[in-house]
Design a protein around this motif. Structure first.
Motif, short mmCIF file in Angstrom:
data_model
loop_
_atom_site.label_atom_id
_atom_site.label_comp_id
_atom_site.label_asym_id
_atom_site.label_seq_id
_atom_site.Cartn_x
_atom_site.Cartn_y
_atom_site.Cartn_z
N GLY A 14 0.79 -1.23 0.00
CA GLY A 14 0.00 0.00 0.00
C GLY A 14 0.82 1.27 0.00
N SER A 15 2.14 1.17 0.08
CA SER A 15 2.96 2.38 0.09
C SER A 15 3.39 2.79 -1.31
CB SER A 15 4.19 2.19 0.98
OG SER A 15 5.04 1.22 0.42
N ARG A 16 3.07 1.98 -2.32
CA ARG A 16 3.48 2.27 -3.70
C ARG A 16 2.99 3.64 -4.18
NH1 ARG A 16 6.72 -0.36 -7.61
NH2 ARG A 16 6.18 0.59 -9.57
N PRO A 17 1.72 4.01 -3.96
CA PRO A 17 1.28 5.33 -4.42
C PRO A 17 2.04 6.49 -3.77
CG PRO A 17 -0.62 3.97 -3.89
CD PRO A 17 0.60 3.23 -3.44
N ILE A 18 2.41 6.34 -2.53
CA ILE A 18 3.15 7.40 -1.84
C ILE A 18 4.53 7.54 -2.45
CG2 ILE A 18 4.17 8.06 0.37
CD1 ILE A 18 1.83 6.56 1.71
N HIS A 19 5.20 6.43 -2.73
CA HIS A 19 6.53 6.47 -3.31
C HIS A 19 6.49 6.97 -4.76
CE1 HIS A 19 8.26 4.71 0.20
NE2 HIS A 19 7.56 3.60 0.09
N ASP A 20 5.45 6.59 -5.50
CA ASP A 20 5.31 7.08 -6.88
C ASP A 20 5.08 8.58 -6.89
OD1 ASP A 20 5.71 4.60 -7.98
OD2 ASP A 20 3.56 4.15 -8.17
N ASP A 21 4.28 9.08 -5.95
CA ASP A 21 4.04 10.52 -5.87
C ASP A 21 5.33 11.27 -5.53
OD1 ASP A 21 2.38 12.87 -5.79
OD2 ASP A 21 2.60 12.80 -3.60
N ALA A 22 6.12 10.74 -4.62
CA ALA A 22 7.39 11.39 -4.26
C ALA A 22 8.37 11.36 -5.42
CB ALA A 22 8.00 10.71 -3.04
N ALA A 23 8.33 10.30 -6.22
CA ALA A 23 9.24 10.19 -7.37
C ALA A 23 8.87 11.18 -8.47
CB ALA A 23 9.22 8.77 -7.91
#
Length: 72
Positions: free
Chosen positions: A34-43
């Motif tokens: 579930g942390s994938r969207p957060i990391h994609d947004d930061a990238a």
């Protein structure tokens, strides 16, 4: 017991255990489901607001007070 020996013994036992658990906790937290969207947004942060034209390119010029740069 000397202060250095006490601190050294603590660092070799409980502090090592605590730091290892903190490290593993950070790894688990970073790769949790579930942390994938957060990391994609930061990238994507460097690419935001890219709707406008890029800034004009600046020419690299040497300062005028430097001798030998070809300006007369």
């Amino acid at each position: 017991m000397e202060t250095y020996s006490l601190l050294r013994q603590f660092a070799d036992s409980w502090a090592l255990l605590a730091l290892t658990l903190i490290f593993l906790g950070v790894i688990v937290w970073a790769f949790r489901p579930g942390s994938r969207p957060i990391h994609d947004d930061a990238a994507d942060v460097p690419f935001r607001n890219n709707d406008e034209r890029p800034a004009p390119r600046r020419e690299a010029r040497a300062p005028h007070n430097v001798k030998g740069n070809g300006d007369v």
